[in-house]
Design a protein around this motif. Structure first.
Motif, mmCIF file in Angstrom:
data_model
loop_
_atom_site.group_PDB
_atom_site.id
_atom_site.type_symbol
_atom_site.label_atom_id
_atom_site.label_comp_id
_atom_site.label_asym_id
_atom_site.label_seq_id
_atom_site.Cartn_x
_atom_site.Cartn_y
_atom_site.Cartn_z
ATOM 1 N N GLN A 125 66.745 28.189 72.002
ATOM 2 C CA GLN A 125 67.756 27.968 72.435
ATOM 3 C C GLN A 125 68.176 28.528 74.008
ATOM 4 O O GLN A 125 67.751 29.560 74.293
ATOM 5 N N TYR A 170 78.134 27.086 79.394
ATOM 6 C CA TYR A 170 79.755 27.462 79.443
ATOM 7 C C TYR A 170 80.316 26.805 80.706
ATOM 8 O O TYR A 170 79.593 26.894 81.812
ATOM 9 N N MET A 209 79.136 31.950 72.902
ATOM 10 C CA MET A 209 77.685 31.745 72.493
ATOM 11 C C MET A 209 77.686 32.109 70.988
ATOM 12 O O MET A 209 77.330 31.329 70.192
ATOM 13 N N THR A 210 78.052 33.385 70.666
ATOM 14 C CA THR A 210 77.696 33.850 69.419
ATOM 15 C C THR A 210 78.591 33.546 68.423
ATOM 16 O O THR A 210 78.375 33.596 67.101
ATOM 17 N N HIS A 230 79.282 30.162 68.329
ATOM 18 C CA HIS A 230 78.708 28.452 67.995
ATOM 19 C C HIS A 230 78.031 28.536 66.829
ATOM 20 O O HIS A 230 77.157 29.407 66.617
ATOM 21 N N TRP A 270 76.237 42.094 75.728
ATOM 22 C CA TRP A 270 75.400 41.796 74.450
ATOM 23 C C TRP A 270 75.242 42.856 73.565
ATOM 24 O O TRP A 270 75.078 42.903 72.390
ATOM 25 N N THR A 272 71.103 28.903 77.140
ATOM 26 C CA THR A 272 72.223 28.580 77.785
ATOM 27 C C THR A 272 72.480 29.187 79.180
ATOM 28 O O THR A 272 71.889 30.099 79.481
ATOM 29 N N PHE A 328 74.003 28.804 67.061
ATOM 30 C CA PHE A 328 73.629 30.262 67.251
ATOM 31 C C PHE A 328 73.568 30.933 66.155
ATOM 32 O O PHE A 328 72.922 31.596 65.726
ATOM 33 N N TYR A 331 72.437 24.822 76.192
ATOM 34 C CA TYR A 331 73.811 24.702 76.060
ATOM 35 C C TYR A 331 74.299 25.300 77.260
ATOM 36 O O TYR A 331 73.629 25.628 78.274
ATOM 37 N N VAL A 355 69.411 33.196 77.847
ATOM 38 C CA VAL A 355 70.735 33.079 78.686
ATOM 39 C C VAL A 355 70.650 33.243 80.179
ATOM 40 O O VAL A 355 70.390 34.418 80.449
ATOM 41 N N TYR A 369 82.435 25.465 75.618
ATOM 42 C CA TYR A 369 80.940 25.977 75.516
ATOM 43 C C TYR A 369 80.284 24.843 74.317
ATOM 44 O O TYR A 369 81.044 24.555 73.421
#
Length: 387
Positions: A331, A361, A257-258, A260, A293, A333, A263, A359, A232, A373
Motif C-alpha cells: 500500500q 490525502y 491512514m490508520t 481507513h 507514527w 499513500t 489499512f 491512496y 507513505v 483520504y
C-alpha cells in the motif's frame, strides 16, 4: 564535472527565432495553457532517422521534475528523430539552491549515471529505435577542450544560469547553433506531463534503473521490509506550509491512514501471522513524520536515513531511494496536490507494475478546510491557494 564555471552570460545567448511548430495544450487539473514544441513524425529505424540535430539536456528540479524533463527530452528525440545525448542532472535542485543559499551552491551538474544506470537507459532507446549516443557529450565534438565544452554544459548552479534561463526555462526550447554547424537543444523544456501521457510517462519512468549504489540500498531495504509493507510520502516539511491550505499536518495524515478500512485490514492480516506491519516513511522532515507514527500501536517504523547518510547521498539520490521503495509497497499513500513524487509513484504502480493499492490525502475542495483520504483515483486533485 565540478569545474569552475565563469564564462558569463553571453555564451548562453540563444537564437530565439528558430522555434519549432507550437502546439497549445490545456492542462485539465492546473487549468493553465502550456506551449510545447513537438512535431510528431513516423517512427523509423535509428540508422535511417538520425538527422544531425542533438538534444543535450541539463535537467533541473527535484528528482521527479528531473525525470519529467528527461521524459520530455526522450519524447522530442522520439517524435522528431533528433539524437539524444545522455541528459545531465543537478545533484540538488538548482533553482532552490541558488535562491536560498546565496550562491554558496551545493547543486552541481552531474552525469546521467549519478542517478540512473546509463547502459539500461541506452538499451531502452536502442530497443525503441530512438536516435541516441550513449555518451555525456556528442562524439562529433570530442575534440573540444573542457573550457569549450562549458559553452554547452556548465558544471554547477549559479545565478547567471537562472538569469539567462539556461536552466529554469519554464516552457519551450530554442535552437542553439554551435561553431561546428550542428544544432543542439539546450536548457529546459516544461516539466509538465499532461493527462493523456500519464501511461506512457509511467512506463518510461519504470524503465529508469537506479545506478548500482542506489540499487544496493533499495534492495537491502526491500529485504528488510519483507513481502508486505506500507509506504507513505509525508509532505510535511516547513517549506510546504507556505503553500497555504495544501498543507496537512503529520498527525492528521497518520490518523486518516490508520482509520481507513484497507489499512486496518492489512495490519490485522500481518498480525495474525505473528508479524508487525512495517511502515516506510519518505519525507523531507523525518522528525515530524516519525513523531506522528510513534503514537500508532502495532507498527514498525522504517526509513533509510542512516544508510543514505553513511553513503553521503545527495538530495536527489536520496529521493530516488525513497521513490523506488514506495513504488514496490503493498500500500502506498501520498499527497494529491502538487506532489510530482506522489503522482509518479502512483502512475508507475498503476500502469507499469499493476499495483492498485495507492491512496492519497488531500484538502476537501468544498471550501470547508476539511481533509479527505481514499484511493488515489477516487479523490479530486487539489490546487493550493498559494502555489
Amino acid at each position: 564535472m565540478h569545474k569552475l564555471w565563469n564564462q558569463g552570460r553571453t555564451i548562453f545567448e540563444r537564437d530565439r527565432t528558430s522555434i519549432l511548430e507550437k502546439e497549445s495544450v490545456t492542462l485539465p487539473e492546473m487549468k493553465n495553457t502550456l506551449t510545447t514544441t513537438r512535431t510528431p513524425k513516423k517512427r523509423r529505424r535509428m540508422t535511417e532517422s538520425c538527422n544531425g540535430r542533438y538534444i543535450l539536456e541539463l535537467v533541473d528540479g527535484g528528482l521527479t521534475n528531473e525525470i519529467q524533463r528527461i521524459y520530455n527530452a526522450y519524447k522530442r528525440a522520439r517524435d522528431n528523430n533528433y539524437t539524444l545525448i545522455l541528459p545531465h542532472v543537478f545533484s540538488t535542485a538548482c533553482v532552490f539552491d541558488v535562491r536560498h543559499l546565496n550562491n554558496q551552491t551545493t547543486a552541481y551538474v552531474e552525469s546521467f549515471d549519478f542517478l540512473f544506470d546509463k547502459k539500461a537507459f541506452c538499451n531502452v532507446l536502442a530497443e525503441e529505435g530512438i536516435c541516441h549516443e550513449c555518451t555525456d557529450f556528442p562524439s562529433a565534438l570530442n575534440h573540444l577542450t573542457d573550457e569549450e565544452r562549458l559553452k554547452f554544459m556548465p558544471d554547477k548552479c549559479t545565478n547567471d544560469i537562472l538569469l539567462t534561463d539556461f536552466v529554469y526555462q519554464a516552457e519551450g526550447s530554442t535552437l542553439h547553433p554551435d561553431a561546428e554547424g550542428m544544432n543542439f537543444f539546450l536548457g529546459q523544456d516544461s516539466f509538465t506531463v499532461i493527462e493523456s501521457e500519464y501511461e506512457d510517462y509511467a512506463k518510461f519512468a519504470a524503465k529508469l534503473v537506479p545506478n548500482e549504489q542506489i540499487k544496493q540500498v533499495v534492495d537491502a531495504f526491500k529485504e528488510k521490509l519483507g513481502g508486505e509493507y506500507v509506504a507513505v510520502h509525508m509532505r510535511v516539511e516547513e517549506d510546504w506550509e507556505s503553500h497555504g491550505d495544501c498543507y496537512i499536518d503529520a498527525d492528521t495524515i497518520v490518523s486518516m491512514m490508520t482509520k481507513h478500512h484497507d489499512f486496518i485490514k492489512m495490519q490485522k492480516s500481518v498480525s495474525q501471522t505473528g508479524g508487525t506491519l512495517k511502515v516506510f516513511i519518505a519525507s523531507g522532515d523525518q522528525k515530524r513524520s516519525r513523531a506522528a507514527w510513534e503514537k500508532v500501536p502495532g507498527v514498525e517504523i522504517v526509513d533509510a536515513e542512516k544508510e543514505k547518510d553513511s553513503l553521503g547521498l545527495a538530495w536527489n539520490q536520496r529521493a530516488l531511494v525513497d521513490q523506488s521503495i514506495c513504488m514496490e509497497a503493498t500500500q502506498f499513500t501520498g499527497a494529491k496536490s502538487h506532489s510530482s513524487f506522489t503522482d509518479l509513484v502512483t502512475f508507475v504502480r498503476k500502469y507499469a507494475l499493476d499495483k492498485h493499492g495507492s491512496y492519497a490525502y488531500v484538502r476537501n475542495p468544498d471550501g470547508s478546510n476539511g481533509t479527505m483520504y481514499d484511493k488515489y483515483d477516487r479523490l479530486p486533485y487539489y490546487v493550493c491557494d498559494r502555489y
